[in-house]
Motif scaffolding. Structure first.
Motif, PDB file in Angstrom:
ATOM      1  N   ARG A  35       0.825  -1.216   0.000  1.00 29.60           N
ATOM      2  CA  ARG A  35       0.000   0.000   0.000  1.00 29.60           C
ATOM      3  C   ARG A  35       0.857   1.263   0.000  1.00 29.60           C
ATOM      4  O   ARG A  35       0.461   2.282  -0.563  1.00 29.60           O
ATOM      5  CB  ARG A  35      -0.941   0.011   1.204  1.00 29.60           C
ATOM      6  CG  ARG A  35      -2.174  -0.824   0.989  1.00 29.60           C
ATOM      7  CD  ARG A  35      -3.196  -0.637   2.105  1.00 29.60           C
ATOM      8  NE  ARG A  35      -4.130  -1.740   2.064  1.00 29.60           N
ATOM      9  CZ  ARG A  35      -4.047  -2.842   2.810  1.00 29.60           C
ATOM     10  NH1 ARG A  35      -3.075  -2.984   3.692  1.00 29.60           N
ATOM     11  NH2 ARG A  35      -4.933  -3.805   2.686  1.00 29.60           N
ATOM     12  N   ASP A  40      -3.296   2.636  -4.951  1.00 31.00           N
ATOM     13  CA  ASP A  40      -4.599   2.029  -5.258  1.00 31.00           C
ATOM     14  C   ASP A  40      -4.589   0.508  -5.077  1.00 31.00           C
ATOM     15  O   ASP A  40      -5.327  -0.213  -5.736  1.00 31.00           O
ATOM     16  CB  ASP A  40      -5.059   2.424  -6.670  1.00 31.00           C
ATOM     17  CG  ASP A  40      -4.063   2.016  -7.747  1.00 31.00           C
ATOM     18  OD1 ASP A  40      -2.904   1.733  -7.400  1.00 31.00           O
ATOM     19  OD2 ASP A  40      -4.447   1.974  -8.924  1.00 31.00           O
ATOM     20  N   ASN A  42      -5.624  -2.937  -3.948  1.00 31.17           N
ATOM     21  CA  ASN A  42      -7.001  -3.353  -3.651  1.00 31.17           C
ATOM     22  C   ASN A  42      -7.065  -4.827  -3.239  1.00 31.17           C
ATOM     23  O   ASN A  42      -6.041  -5.500  -3.133  1.00 31.17           O
ATOM     24  CB  ASN A  42      -7.904  -3.074  -4.854  1.00 31.17           C
ATOM     25  CG  ASN A  42      -7.427  -3.780  -6.108  1.00 31.17           C
ATOM     26  OD1 ASN A  42      -6.897  -4.881  -6.044  1.00 31.17           O
ATOM     27  ND2 ASN A  42      -7.603  -3.144  -7.256  1.00 31.17           N
ATOM     28  N   ASP A  43      -8.279  -5.317  -3.019  1.00 29.42           N
ATOM     29  CA  ASP A  43      -8.466  -6.694  -2.554  1.00 29.42           C
ATOM     30  C   ASP A  43      -7.993  -7.723  -3.572  1.00 29.42           C
ATOM     31  O   ASP A  43      -7.497  -8.785  -3.193  1.00 29.42           O
ATOM     32  CB  ASP A  43      -9.933  -6.943  -2.198  1.00 29.42           C
ATOM     33  CG  ASP A  43     -10.330  -6.283  -0.891  1.00 29.42           C
ATOM     34  OD1 ASP A  43      -9.432  -5.901  -0.110  1.00 29.42           O
ATOM     35  OD2 ASP A  43     -11.547  -6.148  -0.648  1.00 29.42           O
ATOM     36  N   THR A  44      -8.154  -7.426  -4.853  1.00 30.10           N
ATOM     37  CA  THR A  44      -7.669  -8.347  -5.890  1.00 30.10           C
ATOM     38  C   THR A  44      -6.165  -8.488  -5.791  1.00 30.10           C
ATOM     39  O   THR A  44      -5.616  -9.592  -5.872  1.00 30.10           O
ATOM     40  CB  THR A  44      -8.073  -7.845  -7.289  1.00 30.10           C
ATOM     41  OG1 THR A  44      -9.493  -7.744  -7.347  1.00 30.10           O
ATOM     42  CG2 THR A  44      -7.567  -8.780  -8.374  1.00 30.10           C
ATOM     43  N   LYS A  46      -4.453  -8.006  -3.134  1.00 25.35           N
ATOM     44  CA  LYS A  46      -4.173  -8.706  -1.879  1.00 25.35           C
ATOM     45  C   LYS A  46      -4.282 -10.219  -2.077  1.00 25.35           C
ATOM     46  O   LYS A  46      -3.471 -10.982  -1.536  1.00 25.35           O
ATOM     47  CB  LYS A  46      -5.145  -8.232  -0.795  1.00 25.35           C
ATOM     48  CG  LYS A  46      -4.804  -8.704   0.585  1.00 25.35           C
ATOM     49  CD  LYS A  46      -5.748  -8.043   1.593  1.00 25.35           C
ATOM     50  CE  LYS A  46      -5.469  -8.489   2.992  1.00 25.35           C
ATOM     51  NZ  LYS A  46      -6.380  -7.859   3.953  1.00 25.35           N
TER      52      LYS A  46
END
Length: 75
Positions: A35, A40, A42-44, A46
């Protein structure tokens, strides 16, 4: 009585091979680093990070299985 802060035990989120684990805190630590570099994140991303962590553990597991023990006399 003083109010105590609620703490959650670290959770195992993946088991790789016979005994290698990935903890939620490990994933969060790596995600925090990402991060900082990628605003930006994001969960994808992650999920992809978790996949990379699992692959690294799998490679270590396989390397240990493939290693050959050699005694000093054999060298």
């Amino acid at each position: 009585l003083l109010a105590q802060e609620a703490t959650t035990a670290d959770k195992i989120i993946a088991v790789v091979g016979k005994s290698r684990i990935i903890l939620a805190s490990e994933l969060e630590a790596e995600a925090a680093q990402q991060r900082q570099q990628i605003p930006d994140f994001n969960d994808t991303m992650k999920c992809l990070l978790l996949q990379q962590m699992m692959i690294r553990k799998l490679l270590v597991e396989q390397a240990e299985r493939d290693s050959v023990a050699v005694s000093d006399d054999e060298v």
